[in-house]
Design an enzyme around this catalytic site. Structure first.
Site, short mmCIF file in Angstrom:
data_model
loop_
_atom_site.label_atom_id
_atom_site.label_comp_id
_atom_site.label_asym_id
_atom_site.label_seq_id
_atom_site.Cartn_x
_atom_site.Cartn_y
_atom_site.Cartn_z
N PRO A 68 0.81 -1.15 0.09
CA PRO A 68 -0.05 -0.04 -0.05
C PRO A 68 0.77 1.27 -0.06
O PRO A 68 1.89 1.54 0.56
CB PRO A 68 -0.85 -0.40 1.51
CG PRO A 68 -0.94 -1.47 1.72
CD PRO A 68 0.51 -2.26 1.17
N CYS A 69 0.45 2.15 -0.55
CA CYS A 69 1.22 3.57 -1.04
C CYS A 69 1.09 4.68 -0.12
O CYS A 69 1.66 5.67 -0.59
CB CYS A 69 1.31 3.81 -2.50
SG CYS A 69 -0.52 4.23 -2.84
N GLN A 70 0.04 4.48 0.71
CA GLN A 70 -0.34 6.00 1.39
C GLN A 70 0.88 6.71 2.17
O GLN A 70 1.14 7.56 2.31
CB GLN A 70 -1.44 5.58 2.61
CG GLN A 70 -2.94 5.32 1.85
CD GLN A 70 -3.05 3.84 1.94
OE1 GLN A 70 -1.92 2.99 1.64
NE2 GLN A 70 -4.37 3.33 1.98
#
EC number: 2.1.1.37
Length: 512
Positions: free
Chosen positions: A133-135
């Site tokens: 996940p890139c958050q």
């Protein structure tokens, strides 16, 4: 050594399946009616994304020319999803097993290891794909989170270590890791995260106690030739999707890893001469009007809302400038709208042409998820102004271009006008260029995704966003509309993934 095998794909952090779809849709060069890859397992933690994955896995259980009519009956709302799966229990059970609702990092690692071993079934030529996940890596995510306590200890910084553990456990010949471009500038404790990740991917056992210390990977870019190393320029791993036929300016990191005992140099993606545009991707879709979010919503109320612009003082001043003024263009559009009033949604499916044959399904009778969102009256007027401004000047307006009466009542509006912050709060997707990046933010509002056609006066629909992401028209997103937008925005464009799959297939076929 060429084979006639279909290669397994293990897809981590799969989202709605964009990366896996690209691989699963690559036709096998020597096996008619078959594909070169089959997704052995997709792992995803979001419930709606998992439901989307399961449905697509079900679809992929059939040969390309043998998808049952029941699938299309479901898309047409003639049967329920439960009925679809009940009528095809074998394919449904297989899809339920290969699309796994699982949270990596929380699910016991031995359970993950066991499921992947089972999915691979002793096959040696396969590929691991996906990205954490890139958050915690994206520029927007970091700006939101940097004031929070323990930001640098956020577990999303370290989910790539799950990727490393899987590399160590299963030693795939090839992996493809994807993430946001913001990863290049992300720092933890003063160190650039990307340098640590490149080092760890080259030697996965370097940070994990393992007997596989001899496991190493050579890292390659998909856009630049030659082997990369941890001391090179990380920006070489960036793939600019619009350069490869995707109708969207999406810039993402793709790292291709080949196990060090495999002496094969991969090809790189081939750039296109003519870039695909927003109009190429969505220009054939039925025209629909936006809705009104408060009060009565019908054609006459909607039109009257737009006409209120003509009573504003800026409009009257602008009209004094003559025929070339924005006011004149607005009047022409309003007259056209009144003559040809549109509906708020449409299921009419027109078979696309040009390169968009990629979207095509001759058995599809309806268009999925092409429903306009409802907007506030003031935003509708801003959308009308923005789209006409873009039509006249061939650029999307900045806040400094807006008449004072149309400016939103936001606290940072002064900073926006001066260009310091969110100056492009209302962004039109120009028809003759690739779109800007479709992100998950599209699920919150449509201000950054205004349709170029002022007669529709709205933000993009889920299907239009999916087209710009190059999802096929028969790809159905489960969950509510907000979730569908979120899934589309977080995905890898399947058409780009398909081109990457061709490179990976070539490597696997050349392996001994």
């Amino acid at each position: 050594m060429k084979t006639n095998s279909i290669h397994p794909v293990i897809d981590l952090f799969a989202g709605p399946g964009g990366l896996g779809e690209g691989f699963a849709s690559l036709h096998h060069p020597t096996l008619p009616n078959n594909y070169a890859f089959k997704t052995a397992i997709s792992i995803e933690k979001d419930v709606s994304s998992h439901q989307t994955l399961k449905l697509r896995h079900f679809y992929r259980e059939f040969q390309s020319n043998a998808v049952p009519d029941d699938y299309y009956r479901y898309l047409e709302n003639k049967i329920t999803l439960e009925e679809l799966y009940k009528r095809h229990p074998i394919e449904s059970d297989h899809a339920d097993h290969t699309a796994w609702l699982c949270t990596l990092g929380e699910t016991p690692h031995e359970d993950v290891k066991k499921r992947i071993i089972e999915a691979l079934n002793n096959q040696k030529k396969w590929v691991l794909v996906g990205g954490p996940p890139c958050q915690a890596y994206s520029l927007v995510g970091r700006s939101r989170m940097k004031g929070q306590e323990n930001f640098e200890n956020d577990p999303r910084h370290f989910l790539y270590r799950e990727y490393l553990r899987i590399l160590i456990d299963h030693k795939p010949p090839i992996f493809v890791m994807e993430n946001v471009k913001g990863l290049i500038s992300s720092k933890i404790q003063g160190r650039y995260v990307i340098n640590d990740i490149l080092r760890d991917l080259s030697n996965p056992a370097s940070i994990i106690d393992s007997k596989s210390s001899d496991l190493e990977y050579k890292l390659y870019s998909l856009s630049q030739p030659g082997i990369m190393n941890s001391t090179g320029d990380p920006s070489d791993f960036v793939v600019k999707a619009e350069e490869y036929g995707i109708p969207q300016a999406r810039h993402r990191i793709f790292i291709l890893g080949i196990r060090s005992d495999i002496d094969i140099v991969p090809k790189i993606l081939e750039k296109v001469n003519l870039r695909s545009t927003v109009s190429d991707a969505i220009g054939d879709l039925p025209k629909i009007r936006s809705g009104l979010s408060k009060g009565l919503d019908n054609n006459s109320t909607w039109l009257e809302t737009l006409k209120e612009v003509t009573q504003q003082s800026w409009f009257k001043r602008e009209k004094e400038n003559g025929l070339a003024s924005l006011a004149e263009h607005i009047e022409i559009v309003l007259e056209s709208i009144e003559e040809h009033m549109l509906e708020k949604d449409s299921s009419t499916y027109l078979q696309p042409d040009h390169f968009m044959q990629w979207f095509h399904d001759e058995r599809l009778k309806i268009l999925l998820s092409h429903e306009a969102r409802s907007h506030m009256k003031s935003d509708l007027q801003r959308y009308l102004f923005s789209s006409i401004f873009a039509q006249v000047y061939d650029i999307s307006p900045k806040l400094s271009n807006f008449p004072k009466e149309l400016l939103p009542a936001h606290k940072n509006i002064t900073e926006g006008i001066s260009g310091k912050k969110f100056s492009d709060r209302f962004r039109v997707q120009l028809s003759n260029t690739p779109s800007t990046t479709i992100t998950s933010h599209i699920s919150k509002d449509g201000h950054y995704y205004i349709h170029y056609d002022p007669s529709q006066c709205r933000s993009l629909t889920v299907r239009e966003a999916a087209r710009l992401q190059t999802f096929p028209d028969n790809y159905k997103f489960e969950g509510n509309r907000t979730s569908q937008y979120h899934q589309v925005g977080n995905a890898v464009p399947p058409l780009l993934a398909n081109k990457i799959a061709s490179i990976v297939f070539d490597i696997l076929e050349r392996m001994e």
